[in-house]
Design a protein around this motif. Structure first.
Motif, PDB file in Angstrom:
ATOM      1  N   ALA A 124      31.790  20.705 -10.440  1.00 13.51           N
ATOM      2  CA  ALA A 124      32.348  20.758  -9.090  1.00 13.51           C
ATOM      3  C   ALA A 124      31.714  21.868  -8.271  1.00 13.51           C
ATOM      4  N   ASP A 125      31.422  23.010  -8.904  1.00 11.72           N
ATOM      5  CA  ASP A 125      30.748  24.095  -8.195  1.00 11.72           C
ATOM      6  C   ASP A 125      29.297  23.738  -7.901  1.00 11.72           C
ATOM      7  N   LEU A 126      28.618  23.160  -8.893  1.00  9.66           N
ATOM      8  CA  LEU A 126      27.216  22.802  -8.716  1.00  9.66           C
ATOM      9  C   LEU A 126      27.036  21.786  -7.596  1.00  9.66           C
ATOM     10  N   ALA A 127      27.997  20.884  -7.462  1.00  5.06           N
ATOM     11  CA  ALA A 127      27.884  19.841  -6.439  1.00  5.06           C
ATOM     12  C   ALA A 127      28.002  20.393  -5.032  1.00  5.06           C
ATOM     13  N   GLU A 128      28.612  21.580  -4.874  1.00  7.46           N
ATOM     14  CA  GLU A 128      28.810  22.160  -3.547  1.00  7.46           C
ATOM     15  C   GLU A 128      27.663  23.070  -3.132  1.00  7.46           C
ATOM     16  N   ALA A 129      26.768  23.413  -4.053  1.00  6.66           N
ATOM     17  CA  ALA A 129      25.673  24.327  -3.735  1.00  6.66           C
ATOM     18  C   ALA A 129      24.608  23.619  -2.909  1.00  6.66           C
ATOM     19  N   ASP A 130      23.838  24.422  -2.173  1.00  6.73           N
ATOM     20  CA  ASP A 130      22.701  23.866  -1.440  1.00  6.73           C
ATOM     21  C   ASP A 130      21.526  23.606  -2.380  1.00  6.73           C
ATOM     22  N   VAL A 131      21.327  24.527  -3.324  1.00  3.73           N
ATOM     23  CA  VAL A 131      20.223  24.432  -4.276  1.00  3.73           C
ATOM     24  C   VAL A 131      20.757  24.783  -5.658  1.00  3.73           C
ATOM     25  N   ILE A 132      20.220  24.104  -6.676  1.00  5.02           N
ATOM     26  CA  ILE A 132      20.630  24.371  -8.047  1.00  5.02           C
ATOM     27  C   ILE A 132      19.402  24.790  -8.843  1.00  5.02           C
ATOM     28  N   TRP A 133      19.517  25.974  -9.495  1.00  2.00           N
ATOM     29  CA  TRP A 133      18.474  26.433 -10.404  1.00  2.00           C
ATOM     30  C   TRP A 133      18.961  26.226 -11.838  1.00  2.00           C
ATOM     31  N   VAL A 134      18.104  25.737 -12.670  1.00  2.00           N
ATOM     32  CA  VAL A 134      18.399  25.629 -14.093  1.00  2.00           C
ATOM     33  C   VAL A 134      17.533  26.665 -14.815  1.00  2.00           C
ATOM     34  N   VAL A 135      18.184  27.601 -15.485  1.00  2.00           N
ATOM     35  CA  VAL A 135      17.499  28.692 -16.169  1.00  2.00           C
ATOM     36  C   VAL A 135      17.702  28.531 -17.666  1.00  2.00           C
ATOM     37  N   GLU A 136      16.594  28.554 -18.406  1.00  2.00           N
ATOM     38  CA  GLU A 136      16.647  28.448 -19.856  1.00  2.00           C
ATOM     39  C   GLU A 136      15.694  29.481 -20.456  1.00  2.00           C
ATOM     40  N   ARG A 137      16.230  30.299 -21.359  1.00  2.00           N
ATOM     41  CA  ARG A 137      15.443  31.317 -22.057  1.00  2.00           C
ATOM     42  C   ARG A 137      14.663  32.197 -21.092  1.00  2.00           C
ATOM     43  N   GLY A 138      15.310  32.567 -20.007  1.00  2.00           N
ATOM     44  CA  GLY A 138      14.712  33.487 -19.054  1.00  2.00           C
ATOM     45  C   GLY A 138      13.723  32.862 -18.100  1.00  2.00           C
ATOM     46  N   ARG A 139      13.573  31.562 -18.133  1.00  2.00           N
ATOM     47  CA  ARG A 139      12.625  30.885 -17.249  1.00  2.00           C
ATOM     48  C   ARG A 139      13.348  29.908 -16.332  1.00  2.00           C
ATOM     49  N   LEU A 140      12.871  29.811 -15.115  1.00  2.00           N
ATOM     50  CA  LEU A 140      13.388  28.828 -14.167  1.00  2.00           C
ATOM     51  C   LEU A 140      12.719  27.495 -14.471  1.00  2.00           C
ATOM     52  N   THR A 141      13.456  26.579 -15.091  1.00  2.00           N
ATOM     53  CA  THR A 141      12.864  25.328 -15.567  1.00  2.00           C
ATOM     54  C   THR A 141      13.005  24.180 -14.584  1.00  2.00           C
ATOM     55  N   GLU A 142      13.962  24.281 -13.653  1.00  2.00           N
ATOM     56  CA  GLU A 142      14.177  23.153 -12.739  1.00  2.00           C
ATOM     57  C   GLU A 142      14.880  23.644 -11.487  1.00  2.00           C
ATOM     58  N   VAL A 143      14.491  23.065 -10.339  1.00  2.00           N
ATOM     59  CA  VAL A 143      15.140  23.342  -9.059  1.00  2.00           C
ATOM     60  C   VAL A 143      15.452  22.008  -8.403  1.00  2.00           C
ATOM     61  N   LYS A 144      16.695  21.822  -7.992  1.00  2.00           N
ATOM     62  CA  LYS A 144      17.093  20.572  -7.347  1.00  2.00           C
ATOM     63  C   LYS A 144      18.099  20.869  -6.255  1.00  2.00           C
ATOM     64  N   ASP A 145      18.188  19.965  -5.286  1.00  2.00           N
ATOM     65  CA  ASP A 145      19.197  20.134  -4.241  1.00  2.00           C
ATOM     66  C   ASP A 145      20.481  19.460  -4.679  1.00  2.00           C
ATOM     67  N   SER A 146      21.584  19.766  -3.961  1.00  2.00           N
ATOM     68  CA  SER A 146      22.890  19.248  -4.365  1.00  2.00           C
ATOM     69  C   SER A 146      22.966  17.741  -4.228  1.00  2.00           C
ATOM     70  N   GLY A 147      22.237  17.183  -3.239  1.00  2.00           N
ATOM     71  CA  GLY A 147      22.259  15.726  -3.083  1.00  2.00           C
ATOM     72  C   GLY A 147      21.703  15.029  -4.307  1.00  2.00           C
ATOM     73  N   THR A 148      20.583  15.504  -4.801  1.00  2.00           N
ATOM     74  CA  THR A 148      19.996  14.935  -6.016  1.00  2.00           C
ATOM     75  C   THR A 148      20.942  15.087  -7.196  1.00  2.00           C
ATOM     76  N   TYR A 149      21.551  16.253  -7.301  1.00  2.00           N
ATOM     77  CA  TYR A 149      22.483  16.492  -8.406  1.00  2.00           C
ATOM     78  C   TYR A 149      23.669  15.535  -8.333  1.00  2.00           C
ATOM     79  N   ARG A 150      24.213  15.336  -7.130  1.00  2.00           N
ATOM     80  CA  ARG A 150      25.374  14.438  -6.990  1.00  2.00           C
ATOM     81  C   ARG A 150      25.003  13.003  -7.341  1.00  2.00           C
ATOM     82  N   GLU A 151      23.795  12.608  -6.958  1.00  2.00           N
ATOM     83  CA  GLU A 151      23.361  11.258  -7.298  1.00  2.00           C
ATOM     84  C   GLU A 151      23.233  11.090  -8.805  1.00  2.00           C
TER      85      GLU A 151
END
Length: 597
Positions: free
Chosen positions: A553-580
């Motif tokens: 629910a929090d992720l869906a309200e953000a403008d941009v979502i960063w996915v961080v794994e093991r100290g690295r930024l592995t993925e960047v997506k907007d909230s529209g893509t995430y909601r879809e």
């Protein structure tokens, strides 16, 4: 929050230049030096006491000489009146000595307290510059001992060792001078005994220093254990470990008690030497007087005067005898205080560092590296953007917030805020630009209002009311008591529920509309209704938001979502893509997206 990263080599080097800047042109020496005005005042008081004592001795010898009448008639009457007048002067000298000693005690104690106050504030300033990683391997008990017990022992050395010892030495010299005037053989016997006492005192010194160090280590262990138990008493009770912890503390307490007894024995030895030296000195004077009287070289009245002189000097001898005790304890404390002040911390903040000024709220991470947490993070946060950072406990997501808040300084790379390199700005200016919520940021002891306005002291009552109503605190406050925002909270807010603590912590971060808001799982303790209100307040915030969360629910309200794994930024997506993605992955039996604000 991620585990604090190991400290780099540069942060391990003691900053002696910083210490000299704080301690004066001579660094450590000036830090522990008593003000010159106090030293001169004590010297003047010592000279005055010595003069009074010398005058008292000489005048008393004159009075004693006329106790046996040698004249008759008018001359005898005049001698009688002079003797009474001399007795009145003796009384005046005695009263003056008492007043001078009272003034001396006050001056020496004030001087010691002044040095300790300055040191305590310097130590606290150093503590404020320490990052969480610097405190990782330091026990709270040891820190408390530095700021309390060590300063107290140092004060004893400065006040009662250095200053009162200086005055006692002056008084002792004056008294011995009077003794030599009366009878030099008895004075020599007195000096010989005092010298032997000083040698015996010095011989006990090494054992005292070793015992003091042992006692301090064991006391630190006990204080640290008790502090830990106070913070984790519920864990001990739930785990059924109360008996084991009691036994552990009992062993530590027994060990501390043995060390304390050892120190007490040695201190008692030093005090016994001081008292015994003065008493043996008196006996030596009497013995010398007896030998001289047998030969007819001295009158009994002179022997009596020498005994009185020896007794007059008892206080001075005792003070000088205890100096060794004060010196050893003060030396150990001084070394511990210096060890703390030279420990790792940020550099001393100077006026050359500009304050952080956030106008738009743009954040740029340029190859940011934090050992054990972040590995070359490069990203851009547009002004006014809500960025949700998704990642597990060991992903390094929380360290992204810590770097912006300067709870951790990067080992490599740079964080740029509105074209300012963060590490080149004054750390004290961060609080005016950044609001933060995190599990390692507890509430403070005080009222609800104090906590809400802690980083925004100029907030108006209207602003407090706006935040309280927006977060639903006006409904929570009646549960706390009948005082509303004036309700008192204990340390960490332990007298209220976790949900209420979370709301107040969020209100503290939002107060004053900081241009950058950092949120580390801010809604975990809240019920669904409170989450809706809190999420709405965050989304209405006018500023840049970095939001560490894994709640869909929090992720869906953000403008941009960063996915961080093991100290690295592995993925960047907007909230529209995430909601879809969430919508297409839903259970076909579900008919609509959950309501969000």
């Amino acid at each position: 929050m991620d585990a604090p990263p190991p400290l780099g080599p540069s942060s391990q080097t003691p900053r002696r230049a910083d210490l000299k800047a704080l301690g004066g042109p001579h660094g450590d020496r000036d830090r522990f030096r008593v003000p010159r005005a106090a030293v001169w005042a004590v010297v003047a008081l010592g000279l005055a006491q010595g003069a009074c004592l010398l005058a008292f001795i000489l005048l008393l010898s004159k009075v004693v000489e006329v106790l046996e009448p040698t004249t008759v008639g008018f001359a005898a009457e005049r001698q009688y009146r002079h003797s009474l007048l001399a007795c009145a002067v003796l009384a005046g000298l005695g009263a003056t000595l008492g007043i001078l000693r009272a003034i001396e005690f006050s001056v020496t104690e004030r001087a010691g307290y002044a040095v300790v106050r300055r040191l305590r504030m310097e130590m606290y300033a150093h503590l404020q510059r320490m990052l969480p990683g610097h405190l990782l391997h330091r026990a709270r008990g040891g820190l408390l001992l530095r700021l309390t017990g060590d300063l107290s022992m140092l004060r004893m050395w400065l006040s009662r060792g250095q200053l009162q010892g200086t005055s006692a030495a002056i008084t002792l010299v004056a008294g011995l001078a009077g003794s030599f005037v009366l009878n030099w053989p008895m004075a020599c016997s007195l000096v010989a005994v005092f010298s032997l006492g000083a040698v015996a005192s010095l011989y006990s010194g090494q054992a005292m220093r070793s015992a003091t160090r042992t006692m301090r280590r064991r006391r630190s262990l006990v204080i640290g254990n008790i502090t830990e138990q106070l913070n984790a008493l519920a864990v001990t009770q739930v785990a059924g470990r109360t008996g084991g912890e009691f036994a552990r503390l009992s062993r530590q307490n027994d060990s501390l008690n043995r060390a304390l007894v050892r120190v007490a024995d040695l201190r008692g030895r030093l005090r016994g030497l001081a008292t015994g030296t003065s008493m043996v000195g008196t006996a030596a004077v009497v013995a010398t007087g007896v030998v001289q009287a047998r030969r007819g070289d001295v009158l009994p009245a002179t022997v009596l005067l020498e005994v009185l002189v020896a007794r007059f000097l008892t206080r001075s001898v005792r003070t000088l005898g205890l100096m060794h005790d004060y010196w050893h304890r003060g030396t150990v404390s001084r070394l511990k205080i210096l060890d703390f002040l030279t420990s790792s911390s940020r550099a001393v903040e100077t006026a050359l560092l500009p304050p952080l000024r956030v106008r738009r709220g743009e954040l740029r991470f340029n190859d940011v590296t934090v050992q054990g947490a972040l590995d070359g993070l490069t990203a851009l946060v547009e002004p006014g953007t809500v960025v949700a950072i998704a990642g597990g406990a060991d992903s390094g997501a929380a360290t992204v917030l810590d770097v912006v808040a300067r709870l951790v300084d990067p080992d490599g790379g740079a964080v740029i805020i509105d074209d300012q390199d963060l590490v080149e700005t004054a750390p004290s200016s961060i609080g005016r630009a950044v609001g933060m919520v995190g599990p390692d940021l507890p509430l403070m002891r005080g009222t609800v209002t104090r906590n809400l306005t802690y980083s925004a002291r100029s907030s108006t009552p209207q602003e407090v009311q706006r935040i309280a109503f927006g977060l639903g605190l006006h409904q929570a406050l009646p549960r706390l008591g009948g005082s509303g925002v004036d309700e008192w909270l204990v340390e960490g807010g332990q007298n209220i529920s976790p949900a209420d603590r979370q709301l107040i912590a969020l209100g503290r971060a939002l107060m004053g509309n900081p241009p950058i808001l950092l949120l580390n799982r801010p809604f975990e303790a809240l019920d669904p209704a409170s989450r809706i209100l809190a999420r709405a307040m965050v989304l209405r915030h006018r500023g840049t938001v970095l939001w560490c969360t894994d709640d869909p629910a929090d992720l869906a309200e953000a403008d941009v979502i960063w996915v961080v794994e093991r100290g690295r930024l592995t993925e960047v997506k907007d909230s529209g893509t995430y909601r879809e993605e969430q919508w297409t992955g839903r259970n076909p039996e579900e008919t609509r997206w959950p309501a969000t604000t």
